[in-house]
Scaffold this motif. Structure first.
Motif, short mmCIF file in Angstrom:
data_model
loop_
_atom_site.label_atom_id
_atom_site.label_comp_id
_atom_site.label_asym_id
_atom_site.label_seq_id
_atom_site.Cartn_x
_atom_site.Cartn_y
_atom_site.Cartn_z
N ALA A 1 -9.46 -3.12 89.63
CA ALA A 1 -9.86 -1.79 89.19
C ALA A 1 -9.83 -1.66 87.67
CB ALA A 1 -8.96 -0.73 89.82
N ARG A 2 -8.91 -2.40 87.02
CA ARG A 2 -8.71 -2.26 85.58
C ARG A 2 -9.35 -3.39 84.79
NH1 ARG A 2 -4.04 0.71 83.43
NH2 ARG A 2 -4.35 -0.78 81.73
N MET A 3 -10.16 -4.22 85.40
CA MET A 3 -10.64 -5.43 84.73
C MET A 3 -11.33 -5.11 83.40
SD MET A 3 -12.87 -8.58 86.35
CE MET A 3 -11.68 -8.81 87.68
N GLU A 4 -12.24 -4.17 83.40
CA GLU A 4 -12.94 -3.84 82.16
C GLU A 4 -12.01 -3.16 81.16
OE1 GLU A 4 -16.47 -1.61 82.84
OE2 GLU A 4 -17.41 -3.14 84.12
N GLU A 5 -11.17 -2.27 81.63
CA GLU A 5 -10.22 -1.57 80.75
C GLU A 5 -9.25 -2.55 80.11
OE1 GLU A 5 -6.80 1.95 81.06
OE2 GLU A 5 -8.08 1.48 82.78
N ASP A 6 -8.72 -3.45 80.92
CA ASP A 6 -7.78 -4.44 80.39
C ASP A 6 -8.45 -5.35 79.37
OD1 ASP A 6 -5.71 -3.46 81.93
OD2 ASP A 6 -5.78 -5.07 83.42
N ALA A 7 -9.69 -5.76 79.66
CA ALA A 7 -10.40 -6.64 78.73
C ALA A 7 -10.67 -5.94 77.40
CB ALA A 7 -11.71 -7.10 79.36
N ALA A 8 -11.02 -4.66 77.45
CA ALA A 8 -11.28 -3.92 76.21
C ALA A 8 -9.99 -3.76 75.40
CB ALA A 8 -11.86 -2.55 76.55
N HIS A 9 -8.89 -3.51 76.09
CA HIS A 9 -7.59 -3.37 75.41
C HIS A 9 -7.21 -4.68 74.72
CE1 HIS A 9 -3.48 -2.18 74.63
NE2 HIS A 9 -3.00 -3.13 75.43
N VAL A 10 -7.37 -5.77 75.44
CA VAL A 10 -7.03 -7.08 74.90
C VAL A 10 -7.92 -7.43 73.71
CG1 VAL A 10 -7.17 -9.56 75.41
CG2 VAL A 10 -5.94 -8.03 76.96
N ALA A 11 -9.20 -7.07 73.78
CA ALA A 11 -10.12 -7.37 72.68
C ALA A 11 -9.70 -6.66 71.40
CB ALA A 11 -11.54 -6.96 73.06
N GLU A 12 -9.22 -5.42 71.52
CA GLU A 12 -8.75 -4.70 70.34
C GLU A 12 -7.48 -5.32 69.78
OE1 GLU A 12 -10.25 -2.25 68.58
OE2 GLU A 12 -11.94 -2.74 69.91
N LEU A 13 -6.60 -5.74 70.66
CA LEU A 13 -5.37 -6.41 70.21
C LEU A 13 -5.71 -7.71 69.48
CD1 LEU A 13 -3.13 -5.95 73.40
CD2 LEU A 13 -2.93 -4.71 71.24
N TRP A 14 -6.67 -8.45 70.03
CA TRP A 14 -7.11 -9.70 69.41
C TRP A 14 -7.60 -9.48 67.99
CZ3 TRP A 14 -7.78 -14.97 70.17
CH2 TRP A 14 -8.80 -15.60 69.45
N LYS A 15 -8.46 -8.49 67.81
CA LYS A 15 -9.00 -8.21 66.48
C LYS A 15 -7.89 -7.92 65.49
CE LYS A 15 -13.35 -6.24 68.20
NZ LYS A 15 -14.15 -4.99 68.32
N SER A 16 -6.93 -7.14 65.92
CA SER A 16 -5.82 -6.78 65.04
C SER A 16 -4.99 -8.00 64.67
CB SER A 16 -4.94 -5.73 65.74
OG SER A 16 -3.83 -5.40 64.96
N ALA A 17 -4.68 -8.83 65.66
CA ALA A 17 -3.86 -10.01 65.41
C ALA A 17 -4.58 -11.01 64.52
CB ALA A 17 -3.47 -10.66 66.74
N ARG A 18 -5.87 -11.23 64.76
CA ARG A 18 -6.63 -12.18 63.95
C ARG A 18 -6.70 -11.74 62.49
NH1 ARG A 18 -7.79 -16.77 63.86
NH2 ARG A 18 -10.03 -16.96 63.93
N ARG A 19 -6.75 -10.44 62.27
CA ARG A 19 -6.78 -9.92 60.91
C ARG A 19 -5.46 -10.23 60.20
NH1 ARG A 19 -8.74 -5.48 62.37
NH2 ARG A 19 -6.77 -4.36 62.66
N ILE A 20 -4.36 -10.07 60.91
CA ILE A 20 -3.05 -10.32 60.31
C ILE A 20 -2.82 -11.81 60.06
CG2 ILE A 20 -0.56 -10.10 60.69
CD1 ILE A 20 -1.20 -7.55 62.32
N PHE A 21 -3.36 -12.64 60.95
CA PHE A 21 -3.16 -14.09 60.82
C PHE A 21 -4.28 -14.76 60.03
CE2 PHE A 21 -0.28 -13.61 64.53
CZ PHE A 21 0.80 -14.34 64.04
N ALA A 22 -4.90 -14.05 59.13
CA ALA A 22 -5.93 -14.65 58.28
C ALA A 22 -5.34 -15.87 57.56
CB ALA A 22 -6.42 -13.62 57.26
N GLY A 23 -6.06 -16.98 57.59
CA GLY A 23 -5.58 -18.20 56.96
C GLY A 23 -4.95 -19.17 57.93
N TRP A 24 -4.60 -18.71 59.12
CA TRP A 24 -4.08 -19.60 60.15
C TRP A 24 -5.26 -20.20 60.92
CZ3 TRP A 24 1.30 -19.37 62.40
CH2 TRP A 24 2.19 -18.74 61.53
N GLN A 25 -5.10 -21.41 61.43
CA GLN A 25 -6.17 -22.11 62.15
C GLN A 25 -6.09 -21.81 63.64
OE1 GLN A 25 -8.73 -24.06 60.86
NE2 GLN A 25 -9.50 -23.98 62.96
#
Length: 359
Positions: free
Chosen positions: A241-265
């Motif tokens: 039931a939550r597949m799309e909602e969970d995926a959207a939530h995770v995608a936003e978390l990913w963007k935030s984390a990738r921004r903070i880890f700029a320079g990491w491979q």
């Protein structure tokens, strides 16, 4: 404590816990009854298991049966050892449950290489004479999503069956169409630990590994737990039931984390991956010191199943990393119940602790 190890296990969903409670009750409610007994309490428990089986099946293709097991590891062993292949082909980044079961099967084992991006090429040729091909849907260490539909077709063209370890993908991605055998685990989709399942396509025959009372259609003897089955079923319904909602939530978390880890491979392909798995490296990083400095953050230096071994990850080595690079890598896993503020705070602290090491 901030929990960032969703690939190792996920928090139990409140809905799954509520579904389990009636089957953990005392003698008055009869929830403890053996589901394989013919009396009314037993039949009631059996009906709960039947419902759970139908609920888990909603995450899987049509045209097959769900067999409950004690874990995904058991499911994968049943799929491989129960099939008794003479030649098995497995990817180099499979979970140890597949690699070790393949080695124990007595079959000839052929390794399917992955590229530096952690993906099995879609045009991989399956060697003639192969009986069984095993490639996971989502890698547990680097999160890469494999082209399982294309690989299943290649396996069938070669006259082989296709086994998919869907532990990290079930409830998050569409089912692995084309597979003949699919393994999944409740505790990787916010269900309880101690229960997994093997989906078996109609017409595929397996020999049992566990003998006794003949439960689960004779494929897996042993008394089933109505509580664990009910929790698994409820978690599956919620994930669907939550597949799309969970995926959207995770995608936003990913963007935030990738921004903070700029320079990491980033380890593994960035486009074809489950975004709740962030596997990063910073050359020269002392991961043991990092984890010691951040004891109130729960993240991983590699696969939970191999933690403490001191050996470099076989997955990271398979994508071409040196031992030193592999040991300078961390895995951050997040999902449904991860709060954005917690993730941002944790990532910032990891970056700061790494900087304090001078790397």
């Amino acid at each position: 404590m901030i929990y960032l190890d969703y690939q190792a296990t996920t928090p139990l969903a409140p809905e799954a816990r509520e579904a389990m409670l009636p089957w953990l009750s005392g003698p008055e409610a009869m929830g403890f009854a053996n589901p394989h007994s013919p009396h009314r309490p037993g039949r009631t428990a059996a009906a709960a298991i039947d419902l759970a089986r139908e609920q888990v099946a909603t995450l899987l293709p049509t045209g097959g049966q769900v067999v409950f097991t004690g874990s995904a590891t058991e499911a994968l062993n049943l799929a491989i050892l129960g099939r008794r292949p003479s030649q098995i082909a497995v990817s180099t980044i499979e979970h140890a449950a597949v690699l070790d079961a393949a080695a124990a099967s007595g079959a000839g084992v052929r390794m399917i290489e992955v590229g530096s991006d952690g993906l099995v090429p879609k045009d991989t040729t399956i060697p003639a004479g192969t009986d069984l091909v095993a490639v996971m849907q989502v890698n547990n260490e680097i999160g890469t999503i494999q082209p399982v539909a294309e690989l299943a077709r290649a396996a069938h063209d070669a006259g082989a069956l296709f086994l998919c370890d869907a532990v990290q993908g079930a409830g998050k991605l569409a089912p692995s169409e084309g597979a003949d055998l699919i393994a999944l685990s409740a505790h990787k989709l916010c269900g309880p630990k101690g229960i997994g399942a093997l989906w078996i396509r109609d017409g595929v025959e397996l020999a049992p590994l566990i003998h006794g009372g003949g439960q689960e259609g004779g494929l897996r003897s042993g008394t089933l737990s109505p509580a664990l089955c009910a929790g698994f079923g409820a978690a599956a319904v919620l994930a669907k039931a939550r597949m799309e909602e969970d995926a959207a939530h995770v995608a936003e978390l990913w963007k935030s984390a990738r921004r903070i880890f700029a320079g990491w491979q980033l380890n593994g392909n960035e486009a074809s991956r489950w975004l709740g798995n962030l596997n990063l490296r910073l050359d020269g990083l002392d991961v043991a010191r990092l984890m010691s400095d951040l004891r109130d953050l729960a993240f991983s230096a590699g696969s939970a199943c191999a933690s403490g071994s001191g050996r470099p990850s076989h997955v990271l080595r398979a994508i071409g990393l040196t031992d030193r690079q592999a040991k300078s890598s961390i895995r951050i896993g997040f999902g449904r119940y991860t709060r954005p503020g917690d993730l941002e705070d944790a990532c910032a602290r990891i970056v700061a602790a790494a900087a304090a090491q001078g790397v």
